[in-house]
Design an enzyme around this catalytic site. Sequence first.
Site, PDB file in Angstrom:
ATOM      1  N   GLN A  92       0.847  -1.201   0.000  1.00  0.00           N
ATOM      2  CA  GLN A  92       0.000   0.000   0.000  1.00  0.00           C
ATOM      3  C   GLN A  92       0.878   1.244   0.000  1.00  0.00           C
ATOM      4  O   GLN A  92       0.381   2.356  -0.134  1.00  0.00           O
ATOM      5  CB  GLN A  92      -0.881   0.028   1.242  1.00  0.00           C
ATOM      6  CG  GLN A  92      -1.847  -1.141   1.358  1.00  0.00           C
ATOM      7  CD  GLN A  92      -2.455  -1.202   2.742  1.00  0.00           C
ATOM      8  OE1 GLN A  92      -3.478  -0.599   3.016  1.00  0.00           O
ATOM      9  NE2 GLN A  92      -1.819  -1.944   3.626  1.00  0.00           N
ATOM     10  N   ASN A  93       2.184   1.037   0.162  1.00  0.00           N
ATOM     11  CA  ASN A  93       3.085   2.185   0.296  1.00  0.00           C
ATOM     12  C   ASN A  93       3.398   2.800  -1.059  1.00  0.00           C
ATOM     13  O   ASN A  93       3.564   2.092  -2.047  1.00  0.00           O
ATOM     14  CB  ASN A  93       4.385   1.764   0.988  1.00  0.00           C
ATOM     15  CG  ASN A  93       4.129   1.254   2.393  1.00  0.00           C
ATOM     16  OD1 ASN A  93       3.066   1.516   2.958  1.00  0.00           O
ATOM     17  ND2 ASN A  93       5.078   0.533   2.949  1.00  0.00           N
ATOM     18  N   HIS A 110      -1.548   1.186  -4.367  1.00  0.00           N
ATOM     19  CA  HIS A 110      -1.981   2.579  -4.165  1.00  0.00           C
ATOM     20  C   HIS A 110      -1.138   3.574  -4.972  1.00  0.00           C
ATOM     21  O   HIS A 110      -1.122   4.752  -4.647  1.00  0.00           O
ATOM     22  CB  HIS A 110      -1.936   2.950  -2.669  1.00  0.00           C
ATOM     23  CG  HIS A 110      -3.027   2.300  -1.869  1.00  0.00           C
ATOM     24  ND1 HIS A 110      -3.031   2.255  -0.487  1.00  0.00           N
ATOM     25  CD2 HIS A 110      -4.169   1.668  -2.262  1.00  0.00           C
ATOM     26  CE1 HIS A 110      -4.119   1.622  -0.076  1.00  0.00           C
ATOM     27  NE2 HIS A 110      -4.821   1.252  -1.121  1.00  0.00           N
ATOM     28  N   CYS A 118      -0.850  11.785 -16.498  1.00  0.00           N
ATOM     29  CA  CYS A 118      -1.339  12.955 -17.236  1.00  0.00           C
ATOM     30  C   CYS A 118      -2.851  12.864 -17.425  1.00  0.00           C
ATOM     31  O   CYS A 118      -3.348  11.917 -18.033  1.00  0.00           O
ATOM     32  CB  CYS A 118      -0.655  13.061 -18.598  1.00  0.00           C
ATOM     33  SG  CYS A 118      -1.268  14.489 -19.542  1.00  0.00           S
ATOM     34  N   CYS A 137       3.596  17.667 -19.876  1.00  0.00           N
ATOM     35  CA  CYS A 137       3.589  16.205 -19.985  1.00  0.00           C
ATOM     36  C   CYS A 137       4.563  15.804 -21.087  1.00  0.00           C
ATOM     37  O   CYS A 137       4.446  16.296 -22.217  1.00  0.00           O
ATOM     38  CB  CYS A 137       2.185  15.714 -20.312  1.00  0.00           C
ATOM     39  SG  CYS A 137       2.141  13.970 -20.772  1.00  0.00           S
ATOM     40  N   THR A 178       0.422  -2.799   8.764  1.00  0.00           N
ATOM     41  CA  THR A 178      -0.741  -2.050   8.268  1.00  0.00           C
ATOM     42  C   THR A 178      -1.854  -2.121   9.308  1.00  0.00           C
ATOM     43  O   THR A 178      -2.052  -3.146   9.957  1.00  0.00           O
ATOM     44  CB  THR A 178      -1.194  -2.553   6.874  1.00  0.00           C
ATOM     45  OG1 THR A 178      -2.399  -1.869   6.508  1.00  0.00           O
ATOM     46  CG2 THR A 178      -1.421  -4.043   6.820  1.00  0.00           C
ATOM     47  N   SER A 179      -2.578  -0.994   9.435  1.00  0.00           N
ATOM     48  CA  SER A 179      -3.574  -0.883  10.510  1.00  0.00           C
ATOM     49  C   SER A 179      -4.861  -1.619  10.197  1.00  0.00           C
ATOM     50  O   SER A 179      -5.708  -1.784  11.066  1.00  0.00           O
ATOM     51  CB  SER A 179      -3.892   0.593  10.760  1.00  0.00           C
ATOM     52  OG  SER A 179      -4.456   1.165   9.603  1.00  0.00           O
TER      53      SER A 179
HETATM   54  P1  OAD Z   1      -1.436   3.178   8.990  1.00  0.00           P
HETATM   55  O1  OAD Z   1      -0.720   4.401   9.422  1.00  0.00           O
HETATM   56  O2  OAD Z   1      -2.927   3.177   9.037  1.00  0.00           O
HETATM   57  O3  OAD Z   1      -0.960   1.940   9.867  1.00  0.00           O
HETATM   58  C1  OAD Z   1       0.392   1.668  10.103  1.00  0.00           C
HETATM   59  C2  OAD Z   1       0.473   0.433  10.990  1.00  0.00           C
HETATM   60  O4  OAD Z   1       1.844   0.167  11.168  1.00  0.00           O
HETATM   61  C3  OAD Z   1      -0.150   0.602  12.379  1.00  0.00           C
HETATM   62  O5  OAD Z   1      -0.946  -0.550  12.695  1.00  0.00           O
HETATM   63  C4  OAD Z   1       1.054   0.679  13.320  1.00  0.00           C
HETATM   64  O6  OAD Z   1       0.813   0.080  14.576  1.00  0.00           O
HETATM   65  C5  OAD Z   1       2.082  -0.138  12.544  1.00  0.00           C
HETATM   66  N1  OAD Z   1       3.476   0.235  12.812  1.00  0.00           N
HETATM   67  C6  OAD Z   1       3.979   1.454  13.119  1.00  0.00           C
HETATM   68  N2  OAD Z   1       5.310   1.400  13.274  1.00  0.00           N
HETATM   69  C7  OAD Z   1       5.661   0.088  13.055  1.00  0.00           C
HETATM   70  C8  OAD Z   1       6.905  -0.608  13.078  1.00  0.00           C
HETATM   71  N3  OAD Z   1       8.064  -0.018  13.347  1.00  0.00           N
HETATM   72  N4  OAD Z   1       6.870  -1.956  12.814  1.00  0.00           N
HETATM   73  C9  OAD Z   1       5.701  -2.572  12.536  1.00  0.00           C
HETATM   74  N5  OAD Z   1       4.505  -1.970  12.515  1.00  0.00           N
HETATM   75  C10 OAD Z   1       4.485  -0.640  12.764  1.00  0.00           C
HETATM   76  O7  OAD Z   1      -0.900   2.832   7.525  1.00  0.00           O
HETATM   77  P2  OAD Z   1      -1.483   1.817   6.445  1.00  0.00           P
HETATM   78  O8  OAD Z   1      -2.182   0.686   7.080  1.00  0.00           O
HETATM   79  O9  OAD Z   1      -0.392   1.527   5.493  1.00  0.00           O
HETATM   80  O10 OAD Z   1      -3.859   4.975   1.399  1.00  0.00           O
HETATM   81  O11 OAD Z   1      -2.537   2.748   5.710  1.00  0.00           O
HETATM   82  C11 OAD Z   1      -3.283   2.216   4.660  1.00  0.00           C
HETATM   83  C12 OAD Z   1      -3.616   3.273   3.642  1.00  0.00           C
HETATM   84  O12 OAD Z   1      -4.281   4.367   4.281  1.00  0.00           O
HETATM   85  C13 OAD Z   1      -2.429   3.931   2.990  1.00  0.00           C
HETATM   86  O13 OAD Z   1      -1.908   3.212   1.915  1.00  0.00           O
HETATM   87  C14 OAD Z   1      -3.000   5.222   2.522  1.00  0.00           C
HETATM   88  C15 OAD Z   1      -3.779   5.603   3.745  1.00  0.00           C
HETATM   89  O14 OAD Z   1      -4.791   6.453   3.568  1.00  0.00           O
HETATM   90  C16 OAD Z   1      -3.888   5.862   0.407  1.00  0.00           C
HETATM   91  O15 OAD Z   1      -3.155   6.833   0.333  1.00  0.00           O
HETATM   92  C17 OAD Z   1      -4.895   5.502  -0.640  1.00  0.00           C
END
Ligand code: OAD
Length: 236
Positions: A92-93, A110, A118, A137, A178-179
């Site tokens: 997702q990164n 993502h 463009c 572009c 990921t959360s």
């Molecule tokens: P979040 O910020 O929602 O979640 C990050 C997760 O990583 C949390 O559960 C933290 O507990 C965990 N975390 C933090 N530090 C850590 C570490 N050192 N080791 C292991 N885990 C750790 O981010 P995402 O789940 O990636 O979408 O968010 C999902 C999507 O929401 C993103 O791709 C983005 C956002 O809106 C878009 O931009 C479309």
Amino acid sequence: MIDDISNIVVLTGAGVSAESGLATFRGPDGLWEGHRVEDVCTPEAFRRDPALVHAFYDARREKLKAVEANAAHRALARLDAEWPGKLLIVTQNVDDLHERAGAKRILHMHGELKSAWCLGCDARMKWEEDLGSGPPCPACGACGRLRPDIVWFGEMPYEMERIDRALTGADLFVSIGTSGAVYPAAGFVQTARYAGARTLELNLEPSLGSYHFHETRTGRAGEVVPAWVGEMLGAA
Ligand code: OAD
């Protein structure tokens, strides 16, 4: 259990890049780098205030130059290089740290900071520089029509059919850093599990959807991911 595994799908989120110094999305203050997500991560925000959205993503792209892949990225790249079965790392990164660590079997669902799209001619292209100045572009020459090639809220993530095929064919699904707050990625564990995969979560803390996983291991990605990869390759 490991003996029965050939096909692996890994899902990564912002927690994988946290130890590189990139902010996660859902910090304690609920803001991403000082902004409400809806002010910078939606097509509406871009229509309303393109300068703000460009400035935000230009700063994120610039920040990439100052960070490096960490032990979790490197461990996943090692898994990619050495795992004899199928593997797909769905991230997702929007950073490029998996690639910088050497991962090849990677899919950015993502989008990517280092890609531009463009809106004039629909071309997508590698992009390293700022977009806020309204550069032309390279494909069609139109000025001010390039946007970050990032999937915003309300837009469809990339390559969902390919992801779905990988999930339904997986023997093991592993979710890392990921959360579990954003769909469709948050639902991948259920798709994989109902299709018969083992499911494992590696995260700093149990995620919102932790109860869907067969197993959750908590800890920093830079520690738990290399340990898990070591287990997998030790048994391969
Ligand atoms: P979040 O910020 O929602 O979640 C990050 C997760 O990583 C949390 O559960 C933290 O507990 C965990 N975390 C933090 N530090 C850590 C570490 N050192 N080791 C292991 N885990 C750790 O981010 P995402 O789940 O990636 O979408 O968010 C999902 C999507 O929401 C993103 O791709 C983005 C956002 O809106 C878009 O931009 C479309």
